[in-house]
Design a protein around this motif. Structure first.
Motif, mmCIF file in Angstrom:
data_model
loop_
_atom_site.group_PDB
_atom_site.id
_atom_site.type_symbol
_atom_site.label_atom_id
_atom_site.label_comp_id
_atom_site.label_asym_id
_atom_site.label_seq_id
_atom_site.Cartn_x
_atom_site.Cartn_y
_atom_site.Cartn_z
ATOM 1 N N VAL A 1 116.143 14.888 33.860
ATOM 2 C CA VAL A 1 115.289 15.979 34.325
ATOM 3 C C VAL A 1 115.506 16.233 35.811
ATOM 4 C CG1 VAL A 1 112.886 16.616 34.788
ATOM 5 C CG2 VAL A 1 113.539 15.744 32.534
ATOM 6 N N ASP A 2 115.561 15.184 36.608
ATOM 7 C CA ASP A 2 115.763 15.344 38.051
ATOM 8 C C ASP A 2 117.066 16.075 38.344
ATOM 9 O OD1 ASP A 2 113.385 14.068 38.549
ATOM 10 O OD2 ASP A 2 114.285 12.173 39.191
ATOM 11 N N ALA A 3 118.128 15.717 37.634
ATOM 12 C CA ALA A 3 119.425 16.364 37.857
ATOM 13 C C ALA A 3 119.358 17.839 37.476
ATOM 14 C CB ALA A 3 120.505 15.650 37.049
ATOM 15 N N ALA A 4 118.700 18.156 36.353
ATOM 16 C CA ALA A 4 118.584 19.554 35.924
ATOM 17 C C ALA A 4 117.775 20.365 36.926
ATOM 18 C CB ALA A 4 117.943 19.620 34.540
ATOM 19 N N LEU A 5 116.685 19.793 37.441
ATOM 20 C CA LEU A 5 115.841 20.535 38.377
ATOM 21 C C LEU A 5 116.528 20.725 39.723
ATOM 22 C CD1 LEU A 5 112.224 19.310 37.606
ATOM 23 C CD2 LEU A 5 113.417 21.354 36.834
ATOM 24 N N ARG B 1 119.648 21.449 39.980
ATOM 25 C CA ARG B 1 120.471 22.639 39.726
ATOM 26 C C ARG B 1 119.605 23.892 39.675
ATOM 27 N NH1 ARG B 1 122.904 18.682 36.377
ATOM 28 N NH2 ARG B 1 121.798 19.406 34.510
ATOM 29 N N VAL B 2 118.413 23.775 39.097
ATOM 30 C CA VAL B 2 117.492 24.917 39.065
ATOM 31 C C VAL B 2 117.115 25.331 40.484
ATOM 32 C CG1 VAL B 2 115.150 25.632 38.432
ATOM 33 C CG2 VAL B 2 116.575 24.436 36.761
ATOM 34 N N LYS B 3 116.836 24.376 41.334
ATOM 35 C CA LYS B 3 116.462 24.685 42.719
ATOM 36 C C LYS B 3 117.599 25.408 43.438
ATOM 37 C CE LYS B 3 113.423 20.688 43.107
ATOM 38 N NZ LYS B 3 113.276 19.334 43.686
ATOM 39 N N SER B 4 118.819 25.035 43.142
ATOM 40 C CA SER B 4 119.955 25.709 43.788
ATOM 41 C C SER B 4 120.068 27.147 43.312
ATOM 42 C CB SER B 4 121.250 24.943 43.508
ATOM 43 O OG SER B 4 121.646 25.062 42.147
ATOM 44 N N LYS C 1 117.573 25.011 28.425
ATOM 45 C CA LYS C 1 118.088 24.883 27.063
ATOM 46 C C LYS C 1 118.934 23.618 26.919
ATOM 47 C CE LYS C 1 119.842 28.730 25.366
ATOM 48 N NZ LYS C 1 120.515 30.062 25.348
ATOM 49 N N ALA C 2 119.660 23.266 27.974
ATOM 50 C CA ALA C 2 120.449 22.033 27.931
ATOM 51 C C ALA C 2 119.546 20.806 27.841
ATOM 52 C CB ALA C 2 121.350 21.951 29.159
ATOM 53 N N LEU C 3 118.409 20.840 28.534
ATOM 54 C CA LEU C 3 117.440 19.747 28.423
ATOM 55 C C LEU C 3 116.850 19.684 27.016
ATOM 56 C CD1 LEU C 3 115.269 19.771 31.693
ATOM 57 C CD2 LEU C 3 116.834 17.980 30.921
ATOM 58 N N ALA C 4 116.519 20.846 26.486
ATOM 59 C CA ALA C 4 115.911 20.902 25.157
ATOM 60 C C ALA C 4 116.884 20.465 24.066
ATOM 61 C CB ALA C 4 115.403 22.309 24.872
ATOM 62 N N ARG D 1 99.760 19.352 25.751
ATOM 63 C CA ARG D 1 100.682 19.754 26.825
ATOM 64 C C ARG D 1 100.905 18.554 27.740
ATOM 65 N NH1 ARG D 1 98.262 24.285 28.826
ATOM 66 N NH2 ARG D 1 96.938 23.043 30.183
ATOM 67 N N TYR D 2 102.173 18.170 27.878
ATOM 68 C CA TYR D 2 102.533 17.024 28.704
ATOM 69 C C TYR D 2 103.246 17.498 29.972
ATOM 70 C CZ TYR D 2 101.662 14.194 24.528
ATOM 71 O OH TYR D 2 101.084 13.591 23.442
ATOM 72 N N LEU D 3 102.775 17.043 31.131
ATOM 73 C CA LEU D 3 103.481 17.316 32.379
ATOM 74 C C LEU D 3 104.613 16.311 32.513
ATOM 75 C CD1 LEU D 3 103.760 18.779 35.109
ATOM 76 C CD2 LEU D 3 102.206 17.049 36.062
ATOM 77 N N ILE D 4 105.831 16.812 32.588
ATOM 78 C CA ILE D 4 107.004 15.957 32.714
ATOM 79 C C ILE D 4 107.369 15.744 34.172
ATOM 80 C CG2 ILE D 4 109.415 15.650 32.020
ATOM 81 C CD1 ILE D 4 107.347 15.703 29.697
ATOM 82 N N ARG D 5 107.319 16.821 34.953
ATOM 83 C CA ARG D 5 107.761 16.730 36.354
ATOM 84 C C ARG D 5 107.223 17.912 37.130
ATOM 85 N NH1 ARG D 5 110.133 16.439 40.950
ATOM 86 N NH2 ARG D 5 112.149 15.465 41.293
ATOM 87 N N GLU D 6 106.825 17.693 38.371
ATOM 88 C CA GLU D 6 106.504 18.772 39.301
ATOM 89 C C GLU D 6 106.755 18.269 40.703
ATOM 90 O OE1 GLU D 6 102.372 19.819 38.953
ATOM 91 O OE2 GLU D 6 101.681 17.924 39.783
#
Length: 200
Positions: free
Chosen positions: A11-15, A17-20, A40-43, A65-70
């Motif tokens: 998740v950290d790696a995906a986020l 990339r999202v931030k970029s 979609k890649a995470l899912a 509803r589960y909070l995974i990361r913020e």
């Protein structure tokens, strides 16, 4: 390495990339499409989102509803939604960007366009544009003013990842729309968010 640590690292790696993607600016539909690809890649890694770690809602409850990361400032909030069939959420906006991708099951997303000018408090008219079936391998991306309703059919709970520009708990100006009486009002957060840290 435990599954939880693998999930956190993935998740950290995906986020990152999202931030970029967000940093490129402006946040338009193409940028949202790129963010959706990351979600979609995470899912597409269902082993990260197992029922043993994120159980379905209890008897008499339709939605967990589960909070995974913020982030510390409540941005880039990732949730896993586990929802039972026959669950419906009225049309609403988010006031921040949102992306949804399916891990398991189909979430019907009904997309609307608002047709009034918003000048009359508590009043709104919507036109249904299309319905998207968001199942594994697919998703939907929404700009802050986009309006959608959610419907869960079938006979089994669904698991979908939702990634928002800001945490749901901060979205105090979201609007919920009633199609029958053409009204709108501030939308409540609904169910209480469960913390991912509580999962095994």
């Amino acid at each position: 390495m435990t599954q939880k640590i693998i999930r956190q690292q993935t998740v950290d790696a995906a986020l990152l990339r999202v931030k970029s993607i967000v940093a490129r600016g402006p946040l338009d539909r193409q940028a949202l499409a790129d963010i959706l690809q990351e979600l979609k890649a995470l899912a597409a890694q269902p082993e990260l989102w197992l029922e043993a770690d994120f159980p379905p809602p209890e008897e008499g409850v339709r939605h967990a509803r589960y909070l995974i990361r913020e982030e510390a400032d409540k941005t880039f909030a990732l949730y896993l939604n586990v929802m039972k069939p026959d669950n419906r959420i009225l049309p609403h906006n988010h006031t921040t960007w949102a992306t949804i991708a399916a891990v398991e099951g189909v979430e019907f997303n009904h997309l609307y366009t608002r047709t009034d000018d918003g000048s009359k408090p508590g009043y709104a008219t919507l036109v249904h544009e299309r319905t998207l079936e968001v199942g594994p391998g697919s998703g939907v991306a929404l700009l802050p003013d986009d309006i959608h309703a959610v419907e869960i059919r079938g006979d089994a709970p669904i698991r979908h990842l939702h990634l928002y520009g800001r945490a749901l708990e901060t979205l105090t100006e979201r609007l919920s729309f009633n199609l029958e009486d053409k009204s709108c009002s501030i939308m409540s957060i609904g169910v209480t968010t469960r913390r991912e840290a509580a999962a095994t």
